[in-house]
Design a protein around this motif. Structure first.
Motif, PDB file in Angstrom:
ATOM      1  N   LYS A  14       0.822  -1.209   0.000  1.00  0.00           N
ATOM      2  CA  LYS A  14       0.000   0.000   0.000  1.00  0.00           C
ATOM      3  C   LYS A  14       0.861   1.265   0.000  1.00  0.00           C
ATOM      4  N   ALA A  15       2.036   1.208   0.624  1.00  0.00           N
ATOM      5  CA  ALA A  15       2.953   2.346   0.534  1.00  0.00           C
ATOM      6  C   ALA A  15       3.372   2.555  -0.911  1.00  0.00           C
ATOM      7  N   GLY A  16       3.584   1.458  -1.623  1.00  0.00           N
ATOM      8  CA  GLY A  16       3.899   1.554  -3.047  1.00  0.00           C
ATOM      9  C   GLY A  16       2.772   2.183  -3.837  1.00  0.00           C
ATOM     10  N   VAL A  17       1.533   1.820  -3.513  1.00  0.00           N
ATOM     11  CA  VAL A  17       0.373   2.396  -4.193  1.00  0.00           C
ATOM     12  C   VAL A  17       0.302   3.905  -3.939  1.00  0.00           C
ATOM     13  N   SER A  18       0.523   4.323  -2.690  1.00  0.00           N
ATOM     14  CA  SER A  18       0.452   5.748  -2.359  1.00  0.00           C
ATOM     15  C   SER A  18       1.519   6.539  -3.109  1.00  0.00           C
ATOM     16  N   TYR A  19       2.738   6.011  -3.159  1.00  0.00           N
ATOM     17  CA  TYR A  19       3.815   6.703  -3.879  1.00  0.00           C
ATOM     18  C   TYR A  19       3.488   6.764  -5.367  1.00  0.00           C
ATOM     19  N   LEU A  20       3.005   5.661  -5.907  1.00  0.00           N
ATOM     20  CA  LEU A  20       2.618   5.605  -7.313  1.00  0.00           C
ATOM     21  C   LEU A  20       1.564   6.661  -7.625  1.00  0.00           C
ATOM     22  N   ALA A  21       0.554   6.762  -6.765  1.00  0.00           N
ATOM     23  CA  ALA A  21      -0.525   7.727  -6.991  1.00  0.00           C
ATOM     24  C   ALA A  21      -0.004   9.164  -6.974  1.00  0.00           C
ATOM     25  N   LYS A  22       0.892   9.460  -6.042  1.00  0.00           N
ATOM     26  CA  LYS A  22       1.431  10.818  -5.952  1.00  0.00           C
ATOM     27  C   LYS A  22       2.232  11.182  -7.199  1.00  0.00           C
ATOM     28  N   THR A  23       3.046  10.252  -7.687  1.00  0.00           N
ATOM     29  CA  THR A  23       3.830  10.546  -8.882  1.00  0.00           C
ATOM     30  C   THR A  23       2.927  10.677 -10.107  1.00  0.00           C
ATOM     31  N   LEU A  24       1.898   9.836 -10.178  1.00  0.00           N
ATOM     32  CA  LEU A  24       0.948   9.950 -11.288  1.00  0.00           C
ATOM     33  C   LEU A  24       0.216  11.289 -11.265  1.00  0.00           C
ATOM     34  N   SER A  25      -0.095  11.775 -10.060  1.00  0.00           N
ATOM     35  CA  SER A  25      -0.812  13.052  -9.963  1.00  0.00           C
ATOM     36  C   SER A  25       0.018  14.197 -10.536  1.00  0.00           C
ATOM     37  N   ILE A  26       1.335  14.066 -10.472  1.00  0.00           N
ATOM     38  CA  ILE A  26       2.217  15.078 -11.061  1.00  0.00           C
ATOM     39  C   ILE A  26       2.255  14.938 -12.581  1.00  0.00           C
ATOM     40  N   ASP A  27       2.482  13.724 -13.053  1.00  0.00           N
ATOM     41  CA  ASP A  27       2.698  13.521 -14.485  1.00  0.00           C
ATOM     42  C   ASP A  27       1.421  13.526 -15.315  1.00  0.00           C
ATOM     43  N   LEU A  28       0.268  13.223 -14.678  1.00  0.00           N
ATOM     44  CA  LEU A  28      -0.993  13.234 -15.424  1.00  0.00           C
ATOM     45  C   LEU A  28      -1.670  14.599 -15.405  1.00  0.00           C
ATOM     46  N   ALA A  29      -1.146  15.528 -14.600  1.00  0.00           N
ATOM     47  CA  ALA A  29      -1.752  16.867 -14.538  1.00  0.00           C
ATOM     48  C   ALA A  29      -1.727  17.545 -15.892  1.00  0.00           C
TER      49      ALA A  29
END
Length: 240
Positions: free
Chosen positions: A145-160
């Motif tokens: 789940k820590a991996g999921v949270s980090y993944l989501a945060k990085t996606l939020s930057i690159d998908l903006a």
């Protein structure tokens, strides 16, 4: 009509999400492995379309949904939880199972369905409030789940730049068949219906951090501010 794809929709939070989104006028692509349960959902709501496959099978994910269908929301909710009861006798197979289901399969889903998410759409990734502080026996579940949270945060930057929002979902204890197996106290436990409504509101308002129930998650967030050596001492005491 708005469209949403939800994984893990045959039970627990995913099932409640599918039902709630259907009542809100969405066409719901409800994913899971249990044909009988998904067919029952579809019989109750005309706007729920069952997609039956195993999330650990990349080819099955790729083939599950017509590539011409456009989605307004994707909620990657499916997951599992297993505990490592004896850290000294670390169970590598258990660790791999949990990581594959909770994290690796998310990558397969993103590869397959992100191209179908509309501009202005919202992606939701199911993490856990367990990521706020390290907890005993949670090496596999917490790491996934820590991996999921980090993944989501990085996606939020690159998908903006593509006008796609990303929500990381951090639930506390929710009454589901998965948590029913827990053998420890679960403070502030809520129903899966309450969880579904909280997620729906958060996704609708494009919140990047959807956490609930706040009376529980805010305590964990506060504890996370402690220096690790302090939390470590507290956690060790709680295991005795």
């Amino acid at each position: 009509m708005n469209t949403v794809l939800i994984t893990g929709a045959s039970s627990g939070i995913g099932e409640s999400l599918a039902k709630y989104y259907a009542t809100q006028g969405f066409t719901v692509y409800a994913c899971g492995r249990n044909q009988e349960k998904l067919d029952k959902l579809a019989s109750e709501f005309n706007s729920i379309i069952p997609l039956v496959f195993d999330l650990n099978d990349k080819q099955a994910i790729f083939s599950a949904l017509d590539k011409n269908i456009k989605l307004d929301q994707i909620i990657l909710n499916a997951g599992t939880c297993e505990y490592i009861d004896n850290a000294k006798q670390f169970d590598g197979d258990l660790f791999a199972r949990v990581i594959n289901t909770n994290l690796i399969s998310v990558g397969y889903c993103l590869e397959t369905w992100l191209p179908q998410l509309n501009t202005g759409g919202q992606l939701g990734l199911m993490s856990s409030s367990a990521v706020y502080v390290p907890l005993t026996r949670s090496q596999a579940y917490g790491a996934s789940k820590a991996g999921v949270s980090y993944l989501a945060k990085t996606l939020s930057i690159d998908l903006a730049r593509h006008n796609i929002g990303v929500s990381t979902i951090h639930p506390g204890f929710v009454a589901t068949p998965l948590t029913d197996k827990n053998d420890f106290p679960m403070p502030s436990r809520i129903t899966s219906e309450q969880a579904a409504q909280a997620i729906y509101r958060g996704m609708k308002n494009k919140h990047y951090d959807i956490h609930f129930p706040k009376r529980f998650t805010l305590i964990l967030k506060t504890l996370a501010l402690l220096p690790f050596f302090i939390w470590r001492k507290l956690a060790i005491r709680m295991t005795k």
